[in-house]
Design a protein around this motif. Structure first.
Motif, PDB file in Angstrom:
ATOM      1  N   LEU A  65      36.700  42.738  54.404  1.00  0.00           N
ATOM      2  CA  LEU A  65      36.609  41.586  53.742  1.00  0.00           C
ATOM      3  C   LEU A  65      36.448  41.917  52.139  1.00  0.00           C
ATOM      4  O   LEU A  65      36.885  41.072  51.395  1.00  0.00           O
ATOM      5  CB  LEU A  65      35.183  41.111  54.312  1.00  0.00           C
ATOM      6  N   ILE A  66      35.768  43.034  51.933  1.00  0.00           N
ATOM      7  CA  ILE A  66      35.843  43.525  50.463  1.00  0.00           C
ATOM      8  C   ILE A  66      37.229  43.493  49.990  1.00  0.00           C
ATOM      9  O   ILE A  66      37.688  43.090  48.823  1.00  0.00           O
ATOM     10  CB  ILE A  66      35.112  44.630  50.285  1.00  0.00           C
ATOM     11  N   GLU A  67      38.217  44.258  50.815  1.00  0.00           N
ATOM     12  CA  GLU A  67      39.377  44.580  50.478  1.00  0.00           C
ATOM     13  C   GLU A  67      40.361  43.324  50.208  1.00  0.00           C
ATOM     14  O   GLU A  67      41.190  42.998  49.329  1.00  0.00           O
ATOM     15  CB  GLU A  67      40.100  45.275  51.297  1.00  0.00           C
ATOM     16  N   THR A  68      39.923  42.241  51.154  1.00  0.00           N
ATOM     17  CA  THR A  68      40.570  40.916  51.009  1.00  0.00           C
ATOM     18  C   THR A  68      40.134  40.050  50.118  1.00  0.00           C
ATOM     19  O   THR A  68      40.651  38.877  50.100  1.00  0.00           O
ATOM     20  CB  THR A  68      40.857  40.428  52.297  1.00  0.00           C
ATOM     21  N   GLY A  69      39.071  40.397  49.307  1.00  0.00           N
ATOM     22  CA  GLY A  69      38.390  39.539  48.554  1.00  0.00           C
ATOM     23  C   GLY A  69      37.716  38.341  48.863  1.00  0.00           C
ATOM     24  O   GLY A  69      37.397  37.376  48.499  1.00  0.00           O
TER      25      GLY A  69
END
Length: 204
Positions: A65-69
């Motif tokens: 979720l962090i990586e996909t914003g």
């Protein structure tokens, strides 16, 4: 009034009384805000409910979720991630409910990038000497720690330009009333309500 809820972000320097003011707002009878449910990678404790206490996710899911914003803001604490999921906030706002976040200045910067139409309120001390007195008054910090906190506070106050409003926390009840007035007036801003009237005109 706007169909979509407002995202209200309250932050300010350490020691200014953010938590105290937020608590007073939520304890008042006319409070109609939704406090954001956080997401975490720690294990669910007995009695905790998914979607009420936290959204419980694996470390891999959280990092994805962090990586996909898809995290509005996040931090790691004692080996676990904690943060605010963007989808939950957006769904709550779309349902017409106001969402209230009390976060640090750095977190507010993350939030502004993802929800620029939020209402960003910076809580200020009456002056820096008063802020230092409050930090000293806690009785929990050594002198060198107090000086470091004051250094950070000065840097955070310089970031006030990122916000829409500055509210002085001289007395908690006064600060609460000022914040409530800001939120009430924001609901009637033309750029927040005009879409509804444009849709009505098209349907005529």
């Amino acid at each position: 009034m706007s169909d979509r809820g407002l995202l209200i972000v309250l932050s300010g320097p350490s020691g200014v009384g953010k938590g105290t003011v937020r608590k007073a707002i939520f304890e008042s009878n006319d409070n109609d805000f939704q406090y954001s449910v956080s997401m975490t990678t720690r294990k669910k404790r007995e009695g905790e409910v998914e979607g009420v206490d936290y959204f419980f996710r694996s470390r891999e899911e959280f990092e994805q979720l962090i990586e996909t914003g898809e995290m509005l803001e996040y931090a790691e604490y004692v080996g676990n991630y904690y943060g605010t999921p963007l989808s939950y906030v957006q769904q709550t706002l779309d349902a017409g409910k106001d969402v209230f976040l009390e976060i640090e200045v750095q977190g507010a910067r993350q939030v502004k990038e993802k929800v620029p139409d939020g209402v960003f309120i910076f809580l200020t001390p009456p002056d820096l000497q008063e802020l230092k007195s409050r930090i000293v008054g806690r009785g929990t910090d050594a002198p060198d720690v107090i000086e470091e906190r004051m250094k950070v506070a000065r840097e955070e106050i310089e970031m006030m330009a990122l916000y829409d409003y500055a509210v002085v926390n001289d007395e908690v009840p006064n600060a609460v009333e000022r914040i409530k007035k800001i939120i009430e007036s924001e609901h009637y801003r033309v750029d927040r309500v005009i879409g509804k009237y444009i849709r009505m005109l098209k349907e005529m």
